[in-house]
Design an enzyme around this catalytic site. Structure first.
Site, PDB file in Angstrom:
ATOM      1  NE  ARG A  33     -21.365 -17.842  13.376  1.00 52.91           N
ATOM      2  CZ  ARG A  33     -22.198 -17.077  12.650  1.00 52.91           C
ATOM      3  NH1 ARG A  33     -21.723 -16.283  11.695  1.00 52.91           N
ATOM      4  NH2 ARG A  33     -23.505 -17.100  12.883  1.00 52.91           N
ATOM      5  N   GLY A 100     -25.102  -6.441  10.371  1.00 51.59           N
ATOM      6  CA  GLY A 100     -26.045  -7.065  11.304  1.00 51.59           C
ATOM      7  C   GLY A 100     -25.395  -8.208  12.062  1.00 51.59           C
ATOM      8  CB  SER A 174     -32.638 -15.447  13.401  1.00 53.71           C
ATOM      9  OG  SER A 174     -31.491 -14.634  13.584  1.00 53.71           O
ATOM     10  CD  GLN A 176     -27.654 -11.675  11.831  1.00 53.65           C
ATOM     11  OE1 GLN A 176     -28.463 -10.892  12.321  1.00 53.65           O
ATOM     12  NE2 GLN A 176     -27.027 -11.447  10.694  1.00 53.65           N
ATOM     13  CG  ASP A 327     -27.791 -13.678   3.474  1.00 54.35           C
ATOM     14  OD1 ASP A 327     -28.756 -13.062   3.960  1.00 54.35           O
ATOM     15  OD2 ASP A 327     -26.800 -14.016   4.146  1.00 54.35           O
ATOM     16  CE  LYS A 354     -31.977 -11.955   6.270  1.00 53.04           C
ATOM     17  NZ  LYS A 354     -31.251 -12.592   7.376  1.00 53.04           N
ATOM     18  NE  ARG A 403     -25.880 -11.260   1.148  1.00 50.17           N
ATOM     19  CZ  ARG A 403     -24.631 -11.716   1.145  1.00 50.17           C
ATOM     20  NH1 ARG A 403     -23.993 -11.932   0.015  1.00 50.17           N
ATOM     21  NH2 ARG A 403     -24.007 -11.959   2.293  1.00 50.17           N
TER      22      ARG A 403
HETATM   23  C1  S3P Z   1     -25.913 -14.771   9.357  1.00 55.40           C
HETATM   24  C2  S3P Z   1     -27.231 -15.119   9.530  1.00 55.40           C
HETATM   25  C3  S3P Z   1     -28.312 -14.664   8.642  1.00 55.40           C
HETATM   26  C4  S3P Z   1     -27.776 -14.074   7.336  1.00 55.40           C
HETATM   27  C5  S3P Z   1     -26.606 -13.172   7.569  1.00 55.40           C
HETATM   28  C6  S3P Z   1     -25.474 -13.929   8.221  1.00 55.40           C
HETATM   29  C7  S3P Z   1     -24.911 -15.278  10.308  1.00 55.40           C
HETATM   30  O1  S3P Z   1     -29.059 -13.662   9.302  1.00 55.40           O
HETATM   31  O2  S3P Z   1     -28.793 -13.372   6.649  1.00 55.40           O
HETATM   32  O3  S3P Z   1     -26.132 -12.632   6.344  1.00 55.40           O
HETATM   33  O4  S3P Z   1     -23.697 -15.222  10.006  1.00 55.40           O
HETATM   34  O5  S3P Z   1     -25.302 -15.791  11.377  1.00 55.40           O
HETATM   35  P1  S3P Z   1     -30.330 -14.024  10.257  1.00 55.40           P
HETATM   36  O6  S3P Z   1     -29.839 -14.675  11.470  1.00 55.40           O
HETATM   37  O7  S3P Z   1     -30.943 -12.688  10.554  1.00 55.40           O
HETATM   38  O8  S3P Z   1     -31.199 -14.896   9.408  1.00 55.40           O
END
Ligand code: S3P
Length: 446
Positions: A33, A100, A174, A176, A327, A354, A403
């Site tokens: 971010r 991701g 989530s 994300q 995680d 994941k 991980r």
């Molecule tokens: C993250 C959100 C999580 C986490 C990832 C980092 C983030 O994923 O598993 O390692 O920085 O917003 P999800 O949103 O898929 O849960």
């Protein structure tokens, strides 16, 4: 940064007590971010403590490809951002590698721009579901072109002339997805609302406010969060000190708990309550972890963690704790393999999507090393063997998942026989210093 096709295995062996003080690299979520918001905001952003893992560097490259200037001077990253609404169309596909978070958040960030952006990644990333982000973006007017079957990468986004603000209830826990919609809202006129029934990590909300976004969070009587962001406002560059990543800290933490006689201090770990589920669970299992020097740094709680070798007992982890330790289940499962009795982990459906199907990867890895466990549809029960007697001797398939690799290397430090992982390469995505840090504490890994 492409990975060699030849895998590079690693083996961990039973080690004498781990000792010393260490700092884990910067938090991955905050580092992504920092590059994104710094690249977007007007003026200069300065970042210290950034995680220089491959995932985050990909995000930096993507922001550069869209007009941001990013340079490192000494220990500090300095960014000249483009200004909100002013990202440029990238000339080539954005390659997010294994990341991701980088790819999904960037889809939100650029999806509402009137331009074409193509997203590519490695085999793991290309197998992961993107519909969770693409569906709300479609509602905002974004077209998805050339996606692989099942809304997977590689894919191309084409934004509308003017995006439409939406109210979106996030259907799964989530951060994300939440973040992608909020970031899409930054380039959309009016108010974009995200409704979050289950709270997830809140770095996007906190940091966007820090950069000057008009963002409000209201929690209703049912505990549901309503997050409203006003689009097309000004963002201004910030100074950011990224705290240590609690997800990375989990590896030396569990290692010190399961290797008898250990005494390890990990300094400057992020203690945001949306990220401390592992710590709480390990303490409930009887882990001797002291939280020292709690303090606030740049709007986040941080502390030093002193951890000593402990006799652990199995627990039932409350299902509603999953978002705050999502995680950390692979390394928790390893701790559970050394605990007396059964540890039950539930509400794990998100683990299946994941970097690998982590629920299956953990269960197979435990089985390969003599651990008695039961994999459910969204649960895992692990029956431990205190002292690690009879454990180890197996090779773990890591499926391009950092991980999984680190968790099972931790296992080998306390198991009776060595534990081998088939590939260490992906560790560099989130924790490039892992091997050096662990061996510096006395871990036998080669
Ligand atoms: C993250 C959100 C999580 C986490 C990832 C980092 C983030 O994923 O598993 O390692 O920085 O917003 P999800 O949103 O898929 O849960």
């Amino acid at each position: 940064m492409a990975h060699d096709a030849t895998p590079s295995p690693a083996t961990a062996r039973r080690s004498d007590s781990l000792r010393g003080t260490a700092r884990v690299p910067g938090d991955k979520s905050i580092s992504h971010r920092s590059f994104m918001f710094g690249g977007l905001a007007s003026g200069e952003t300065r970042i210290t403590g950034l995680l220089e893992g491959e995932d985050v560097m990909r995000t930096g490259e993507a922001m550069k490809a869209m007009g941001a200037r990013i340079e490192k001077h000494g220990g500090e990253w300095i960014i000249q951002g483009v200004g909100n609404g002013c990202l440029l169309e990238p000339e080539a596909p954005l390659d997010f590698g294994n990341a991701g978070t980088g790819s999904r958040l960037t889809m939100g960030l650029v999806g509402t721009y009137d331009m074409k952006t193509t997203f590519v990644g490695d085999a793991s990333l290309q197998s992961r579901p993107m519909a969770r982000v693409l569906n709300p973006l479609r509602q905002m007017g974004v077209q998805v072109l050339d996606a692989a079957p099942g809304d997977r990468m590689p894919l191309t986004l084409r934004g509308p002339k003017t995006a439409a603000p939406i109210e979106y209830r996030v259907p799964m826990a989530s951060a994300q997805v939440k973040s992608a919609v909020l970031l899409a809202g930054l380039n959309t006129p009016g108010i974009t609302t995200v409704i979050e029934p289950v709270m997830t990590r809140d770095h996007t909300e906190k940091m966007l406010r820090g950069f000057g976004a008009n963002l409000e969070v209201e929690t209703d009587a049912e505990g549901v969060r309503h997050i409203r962001i006003e689009g097309q406002g000004k963002l201004s560059g910030q100074t950011i000190a990224v705290p240590g990543d609690p997800s990375s800290a989990g590896f030396p933490l569990v290692a010190a708990l399961i290797v008898p006689g250990s005494d390890v201090t990990i300094e400057n770990v992020l203690m945001n309550p949306t990220r401390t589920g592992l710590l709480l669970t390990l303490q409930e299992m009887g882990g001797d972890i002291q939280v020292l020097n709690p303090r606030n740094a740049g709007g986040e709680d941080v502390a030093d963690l002193r951890v000593r070798g402990s006799e652990l007992k199995g627990v039932t982890v409350p299902g509603d704790r999953a978002p705050s330790m999502i995680d950390e289940y692979p390394v928790l499962a390893v701790a559970a393999a050394f605990a007396e009795g059964e540890t039950l982990m539930q509400n794990l459906d998100e683990l299946r999507v994941k970097e690998s199907d982590r629920l299956a990867a953990v269960a197979r890895g435990l089985e390969a090393n003599g651990v008695d466990c039961t994999e459910g549809k969204d649960s895992l029960a692990v029956r431990g063997r205190p002292g690690g007697k009879g454990l180890g001797g197996g090779t773990v398939a890591t499926h391009l998942d950092h991980r999984i690799a680190m968790a099972f290397l931790v296992m080998g430090l306390a198991a009776e026989r060595p534990v081998t992982v088939d590939d260490r390469a992906m560790i560099a995505t989130s924790f490039p210093e892992f091997m050096g840090l662990m061996t510096g504490l006395g871990a036998l890994i080669d």
